[in-house]
Design an enzyme around this catalytic site. Structure first.
Site, PDB file in Angstrom:
ATOM      1  N   HIS A  38       1.063  -1.111  -0.139  1.00  0.00           N
ATOM      2  CA  HIS A  38       0.028   0.010   0.091  1.00  0.00           C
ATOM      3  C   HIS A  38       1.064   0.953  -0.175  1.00  0.00           C
ATOM      4  CE1 HIS A  38      -2.053  -3.266   2.326  1.00  0.00           C
ATOM      5  NE2 HIS A  38      -2.857  -2.961   1.284  1.00  0.00           N
ATOM      6  N   CYS A  89       2.747  -1.391  -4.898  1.00  0.00           N
ATOM      7  CA  CYS A  89       3.041  -1.366  -5.918  1.00  0.00           C
ATOM      8  C   CYS A  89       3.246  -0.356  -7.039  1.00  0.00           C
ATOM      9  CB  CYS A  89       1.325  -1.742  -6.218  1.00  0.00           C
ATOM     10  SG  CYS A  89       0.301  -1.825  -7.768  1.00  0.00           S
ATOM     11  N   GLU A 120      -2.512   2.857   2.404  1.00  0.00           N
ATOM     12  CA  GLU A 120      -2.456   3.254   1.462  1.00  0.00           C
ATOM     13  C   GLU A 120      -2.830   5.331   0.602  1.00  0.00           C
ATOM     14  OE1 GLU A 120      -3.941   1.978  -2.318  1.00  0.00           O
ATOM     15  OE2 GLU A 120      -3.850   3.963  -3.482  1.00  0.00           O
ATOM     16  N   SER A 179      -7.344  -8.944  -2.543  1.00  0.00           N
ATOM     17  CA  SER A 179      -5.567  -8.997  -2.100  1.00  0.00           C
ATOM     18  C   SER A 179      -6.524 -10.928  -1.667  1.00  0.00           C
ATOM     19  CB  SER A 179      -6.464  -8.139  -0.622  1.00  0.00           C
ATOM     20  OG  SER A 179      -7.178  -8.215  -0.353  1.00  0.00           O
TER      21      SER A 179
HETATM   22  O1  0CH Z   1      -7.540  -2.452  -1.195  1.00  0.00           O
HETATM   23  P1  0CH Z   1      -6.620  -2.284  -0.067  1.00  0.00           P
HETATM   24  O2  0CH Z   1      -6.108  -1.287  -0.934  1.00  0.00           O
HETATM   25  O3  0CH Z   1      -7.587  -2.277   1.175  1.00  0.00           O
HETATM   26  O4  0CH Z   1      -5.396  -3.236  -0.513  1.00  0.00           O
HETATM   27  P2  0CH Z   1      -5.905  -4.452  -0.101  1.00  0.00           P
HETATM   28  O5  0CH Z   1      -6.774  -5.768   0.138  1.00  0.00           O
HETATM   29  O6  0CH Z   1      -4.163  -5.329  -0.288  1.00  0.00           O
HETATM   30  O7  0CH Z   1      -5.452  -5.369  -2.644  1.00  0.00           O
HETATM   31  C1  0CH Z   1      -4.291  -5.037  -3.203  1.00  0.00           C
HETATM   32  C2  0CH Z   1      -4.086  -3.345  -2.984  1.00  0.00           C
HETATM   33  C3  0CH Z   1      -2.532  -3.200  -2.680  1.00  0.00           C
HETATM   34  C4  0CH Z   1      -2.792  -1.965  -2.543  1.00  0.00           C
HETATM   35  O8  0CH Z   1      -2.933  -1.189  -3.886  1.00  0.00           O
HETATM   36 FE1  SF4 Z   2      -1.761  -2.393  -7.712  1.00  0.00          FE
HETATM   37 FE2  SF4 Z   2      -3.329  -4.030  -6.782  1.00  0.00          FE
HETATM   38 FE3  SF4 Z   2      -3.383  -2.459  -5.340  1.00  0.00          FE
HETATM   39 FE4  SF4 Z   2      -3.794  -2.161  -7.994  1.00  0.00          FE
HETATM   40  S1  SF4 Z   2      -4.654  -3.187  -6.220  1.00  0.00           S
HETATM   41  S2  SF4 Z   2      -2.919  -1.077  -7.073  1.00  0.00           S
HETATM   42  S3  SF4 Z   2      -2.764  -3.388  -9.013  1.00  0.00           S
HETATM   43  S4  SF4 Z   2      -1.629  -3.700  -5.925  1.00  0.00           S
END
Ligand code: 0CH
Ligand code: SF4
Length: 491
Positions: A259, A281, A311, A451
Site C-alpha cells: 500500500h 505496488c 495507502e 488481495s
Molecule cells: O484494497 P486495499 O487497498 O485495502 O488493499 P488490499 O486488500 O491489500 O489489496 C491490494 C491493494 C494493495 C495496494 O493497492
Molecule cells: Fe496495485 Fe493491485 Fe493495488 Fe491495483 S489493487 S494498485 S494493481 S496492488
C-alpha cells in the site's frame, strides 16, 4: 426443494423433531439405509443424515459433533463439499464441531477394528452414511458422538454418553434447518477478473523470495496485503509482521507493504540500518509521483480517498502540509485551498470508480483550472473487478465477495454489487458464509478482492456446488496480463 433430515434410529429422529424440519427415519444399518436412500433418490431432495456415531480419535469426545467432509465406505471415498458451511453454522450455535472424514462400516465397530478404521484418517464411524453419500443431489452428514476409543459402547456411562449425544443433536437442529433451506439447485456466476492482481502477486512473491534469500525472520511492516489468509501463510513461512519499523531489530531485512509508505517511514528504516525491500505496488508509486510533482510546484492536492487507509496515509506523507484528503462529495463541495488557481487532485487506487468520479466532478466544477489524472487513479485491477461484479450482480440473487474486512477494494466490490440492488456479503472464506443467506438464492454471484487468494474462491465454489448450485458460468469483462518486475534485492 428444501432438504430432509434422515435419522437412522427412532430415538435420533425424536431428538431432531422440531418445527420447520422434515425428519425421516432411515433405519439402522446399511441394508435399511440403502432402501431409504433409494426412495430418497427418487424424490430428488437434498439429504442431511444426522444421528449418533462413534469417535475414532481421542480428541473427539462424547457430545461433540463430527461433520463429514467425506464418507469412507465400502465403495471408496465420497466427498461432501458443503461440510465447512454446515460446520460453521453448528459452531455459531456454540457446539463443539470437528470437520473430517467419517468411515461408514457395515457393523458396529469396536476394539481392534476401531483402531483399524482410525488409521484411515477418519474421525468417526457410523453404519449408514455410505448408502446416502452417493445420492445425486446435495448430501451432508453430521454425527453426535456417544462412544470413543477409551469409552466404548456397553461400558458404564453409555446411557449418559448416549444422552449427551442426543442433546447435541437436538441443539444442532437450527443449523440443520439452515442447511436444508440453503440446499437446492442453482447456478454460480463467477465474475472475471477476480482475486489476485499483479501488485499483490508481486508483494507476496517479494516476501517469499526474501525469506528464501535472506532466511527467516523477514520483517514486514503492516499487512503486506490486506488479507488474513495471506498474512497467516507468510507468518508460517517465517515472516514477522510489525506495525512500525521501530519494532524491527537493527539491520534486519524488512519488507514495506503493497500500500506504500510515507517518506518518513523510509527515513526511519534507514536510521535503523534496515535492509529494506519495497513491495509498494508500482501503481501506488505512480500516484505518489503525481502528488510529489503537484506539491513540488506549490499546488494544493485534494486526495480523494479514505483518510484512515494505509495507502492514503502513505501518499499524504509525501507533503502533509499541501495535501487535503477528500472522502466524499459533501467534503468536495466545501473543501478549501489557499489559492484556488493552484490545485490538483489524485486518488486512492482502490476506490469505487463511480463514487470517485462523482467526487472529482464536484472538484472540477468548483476549481475549473484543477489538474488531475486523465481519467482517474483507480488501478486497472480495481476497475476490472468492479466492472465484472456489476455484470454478475445484475443477474444474481446474492453476491459473495471473498476478501478481508480491512481490504478497501474488496469492500468496494460489495458496495458496487449492492448499488445494483443485489444482496452482497464479504467473507474471508467459506466458514464465514451464513447458510441463511443462501435460502432462496438460486443464482449466486462470486468474486474476490485483489488481495484474496484464488484457492479460497475455488473452495467456495466447491462448497456451493455441494449445496446444489452445480452449474457454473463465468462472465469475463477483461483479460489481465499485467506483470510487474521485482525489486533488485529479490530478483
Ligand atoms: O484494497 P486495499 O487497498 O485495502 O488493499 P488490499 O486488500 O491489500 O489489496 C491490494 C491493494 C494493495 C495496494 O493497492
Ligand atoms: Fe496495485 Fe493491485 Fe493495488 Fe491495483 S489493487 S494498485 S494493481 S496492488
Amino acid at each position: 426443494m428444501t432438504g430432509v433430515v434422515v435419522a437412522p434410529m427412532r430415538v435420533e429422529a425424536s431428538a431432531l423433531r422440531m418445527p420447520g424440519l422434515v425428519v425421516l427415519r432411515g433405519g439402522m444399518g446399511p441394508r435399511r439405509a440403502a432402501e431409504s436412500a433409494q426412495r430418497l433418490a427418487a424424490a430428488g431432495r437434498p439429504v442431511l443424515v444426522a444421528g449418533v456415531g462413534g469417535a475414532l480419535v481421542p480428541d473427539v469426545r462424547p457430545g461433540d459433533l463430527v461433520v463429514a467432509t467425506e464418507i469412507d465406505g465400502p465403495d471408496g471415498r465420497v466427498p461432501l463439499p458443503s461440510a465447512p458451511m454446515l460446520a460453521a453454522a453448528l459452531r455459531r450455535l456454540g457446539l463443539t464441531v470437528h470437520l473430517g472424514p467419517i468411515a461408514s462400516s457395515p457393523s458396529v465397530v469396536d476394539g481392534a477394528e476401531r483402531a483399524r478404521y482410525a488409521r484411515s484418517g477418519a474421525l468417526a464411524v457410523d453404519m449408514e452414511s455410505a448408502e446416502f453419500a452417493g445420492l445425486p443431489g446435495p448430501v451432508a452428514v453430521v454425527r453426535a458422538i456417544v462412544d470413543t476409543p477409551d469409552q466404548p459402547l456397553w461400558r458404564p456411562g453409555t446411557v449418559l454418553r448416549g444422552l449427551s449425544g442426543l442433546r447435541s443433536l437436538r441443539a444442532a437442529v437450527p443449523a440443520l434447518r439452515e442447511w436444508c433451506e440453503a440446499a437446492g439447485e442453482g447456478e454460480l456466476l463467477l465474475a472475471s477478473p477476480r482475486s489476485f492482481c499483479a501488485g499483490v502477486e508481486r508483494a507476496i512473491e517479494i516476501v517469499e523470495r526474501a525469506l528464501e534469500r535472506y532466511g527467516a525472520p523477514v520483517y514486514v511492516r503492516r499487512q503486506v496485503v490486506h488479507n488474513a489468509h495471506v498474512v497467516r501463510r507468510l507468518e508460517a513461512l517465517g515472516a514477522v509482521f510489525v506495525q512500525e519499523v521501530e519494532e524491527v531489530p537493527r539491520g534486519a531485512t524488512t519488507v514495506l507493504a503493497a500500500h506504500g509508505v510515507a517518506p518518513a517511514v523510509r527515513a526511519a528504516a534507514q536510521a535503523r540500518d534496515l535492509r529494506v525491500i519495497d513491495a509498494t505496488c508500482p501503481l501506488v508509486m505512480k500516484v505518489h509521483s503525481e502528488v510529489k510533482r503537484y506539491t513540488g510546484r506549490g499546488d494544493t492536492v485534494f486526495l480523494i480517498g479514505h483518510a484512515d487507509h494505509e495507502e492514503v496515509e502513505g501518499t499524504v506523507g509525501e507533503a502533509p502540509e499541501r495535501i487535503v484528503v477528500v472522502e466524499d462529495a459533501e467534503a468536495a463541495a466545501h473543501v478549501r485551498a489557499p489559492d484556488g488557481g493552484r490545485v490538483a487532485y489524485a486518488m486512492q487506487t482502490t476506490l469505487a470508480v463511480d463514487e470517485a468520479e462523482e467526487i472529482a466532478s464536484v472538484l472540477r466544477k468548483r476549481f475549473p483550472s484543477i489538474e488531475g489524472p486523465r481519467r482517474d487513479d483507480i488501478c486497472y485491477a480495481t476497475t476490472n473487478r468492479q466492472r465484472a461484479v456489476t455484470t454478475v450482480a445484475e443477474e444474481a440473487d446474492l453476491v459473495l465477495v471473498v476478501g478481508s474486512a480491512n481490504s478497501s477494494n474488496s469492500l468496494r466490490l460489495v458496495e458496487v454489487a449492492r448499488r445494483r440492488g443485489t444482496r452482497a456479503r464479504l467473507v474471508d472464506d467459506v466458514s464465514e458464509v451464513d447458510l441463511r443467506w443462501l435460502a432462496g438464492a438460486t443464482r449466486i454471484g462470486i468474486t474476490a478482492g485483489a488481495s484474496a487468494p484464488p484457492d479460497l474462491v475455488a473452495e467456495l465454489v466447491r462448497c456451493l456446488q455441494g449445496l446444489g448450485r452445480t452449474r457454473v458460468t463465468e462472465t469475463v469483462r477483461a483479460d489481465e496480463d499485467v506483470v510487474f518486475t521485482l525489486p533488485r534485492e529479490v530478483s
